[in-house]
Design a protein around this motif. Structure first.
Motif, PDB file in Angstrom:
ATOM      1  N   ILE A   8     -81.609  27.002  60.737  1.00 33.90           N
ATOM      2  CA  ILE A   8     -82.843  27.525  61.056  1.00 33.90           C
ATOM      3  C   ILE A   8     -82.761  28.111  62.691  1.00 33.90           C
ATOM      4  N   GLY A   9     -82.742  29.461  62.690  1.00 33.64           N
ATOM      5  CA  GLY A   9     -82.204  30.293  64.056  1.00 33.64           C
ATOM      6  C   GLY A   9     -81.017  29.596  64.633  1.00 33.64           C
ATOM      7  N   PRO A  10     -81.008  28.797  65.897  1.00 35.21           N
ATOM      8  CA  PRO A  10     -79.880  28.524  66.307  1.00 35.21           C
ATOM      9  C   PRO A  10     -79.414  27.090  65.925  1.00 35.21           C
ATOM     10  N   LEU A  11     -80.152  26.488  64.915  1.00 36.61           N
ATOM     11  CA  LEU A  11     -79.804  25.115  64.783  1.00 36.61           C
ATOM     12  C   LEU A  11     -78.998  25.003  63.248  1.00 36.61           C
ATOM     13  N   ARG A  12     -78.194  24.057  63.281  1.00 40.52           N
ATOM     14  CA  ARG A  12     -77.177  23.911  62.090  1.00 40.52           C
ATOM     15  C   ARG A  12     -77.328  22.690  61.615  1.00 40.52           C
ATOM     16  N   MET A  13     -77.276  22.178  60.315  1.00 35.11           N
ATOM     17  CA  MET A  13     -77.156  20.949  59.727  1.00 35.11           C
ATOM     18  C   MET A  13     -76.238  20.949  58.559  1.00 35.11           C
ATOM     19  N   THR A  14     -75.346  20.018  58.667  1.00 38.96           N
ATOM     20  CA  THR A  14     -74.319  19.899  57.280  1.00 38.96           C
ATOM     21  C   THR A  14     -74.735  18.585  56.762  1.00 38.96           C
ATOM     22  N   LEU A  15     -74.931  18.524  55.280  1.00 41.41           N
ATOM     23  CA  LEU A  15     -75.234  17.131  55.032  1.00 41.41           C
ATOM     24  C   LEU A  15     -74.394  16.869  53.654  1.00 41.41           C
TER      25      LEU A  15
END
Length: 258
Positions: A8-15
């Motif tokens: 989301i925009g500059p945000l990253r998440m890996t699950l």
């Protein structure tokens, strides 16, 4: 192997099934924050946790707000930068939860706490509970409560949500308390937050007007469980509880409103 990437925009998440990672940075005219945080599941205590009595309820229309904690206890590593101040997060413990549904509950209190050994710093117990209302046939239900306490290899579930005569919830901001009876025994939880250490988060409700989440990550918590078989247990933390209240309007004592 399960893996999902979210951006989301500059945000990253890996699950992943074993843990995850989140990183990003935000800035406005007055402040900046950046983080790079990884977390991994703690065996046993950290297995996925649902407070609902049956997994079948996750696919039904009632309750209209679902919640599951994929990682109720996680070991963290990484760092946080806030306005030039560096925080080393190696050795911290946390959780990663998830909720979804057609609408938020009209009212709820939700609490979670991880209890760690004072000598080793390792987690040995976790508690998650909630008291809330749901809409059934156009009407708002009484407060319905759920609670799960894990300690070591033992789990105590208080999840007979329709047995209203066996639960005594009390939502009195900034305090939430709950007494429940169930097949595993009796349990009492009390959590209280400092409004000066909370934030107010505006929750856009898919089906209703915007609600407001009064959110603390430093609540005092005490738990007492008296099992049907075995010795009673006491769990306490002066500031290790996550506590949320959902209300229809902001509360002036909790700032800022985000």
């Amino acid at each position: 192997m399960f893996e999902q990437e979210l951006s989301i925009g500059p945000l990253r998440m890996t699950l992943r099934a074993s843990g995850g990672r989140t990183r990003g940075a935000l800035r406005d005219e007055t402040s900046s924050v950046g983080w790079d945080l990884a977390f991994r599941k703690v065996p046993g205590l950290g297995e996925p946790l649902s407070m609902l009595p049956s997994a079948r309820l996750l696919d039904t229309s009632v309750p209209n707000n679902k919640l599951v904690s994929p990682f109720p206890v996680a070991a963290c590593s990484g760092s946080l930068e806030w306005d030039g101040e560096h925080w080393d997060l190696d050795g911290w413990h946390g959780m990663q939860g998830h909720n979804w549904g057609s609408e938020h509950s009209p009212e709820y209190a939700w609490g979670q706490a991880i209890f760690t050994d004072t000598g080793t710093g390792e987690p040995f117990a976790v508690m998650e509970g909630a008291s809330g209302r749901t809409r059934i046939g156009g009407r708002v239900s009484p407060l319905i409560s759920m609670l799960v306490v894990r300690r070591g290899d033992d789990a105590y579930r208080f999840d007979r949500i329709v047995d209203l005569w066996r639960q005594r919830p009390r939502l009195d901001f900034p305090e939430w308390s709950l007494h429940m009876r169930g097949r595993d025994g009796t349990a009492t939880v009390r959590m209280i937050a400092d409004p000066a250490q909370m934030v107010c988060l505006a929750y856009r409700n898919p089906a209703r007007a915007t609600s407001y989440c009064l959110n603390s990550k430093t609540a005092a918590v005490s738990v007492h469980v008296a099992p049907v078989n075995g010795n009673a247990l006491e769990l306490r933390s002066a500031h290790g509880g996550a506590l949320e209240f959902l209300v229809p309007q902001p509360v002036p004592a909790v700032q800022p409103v985000v």
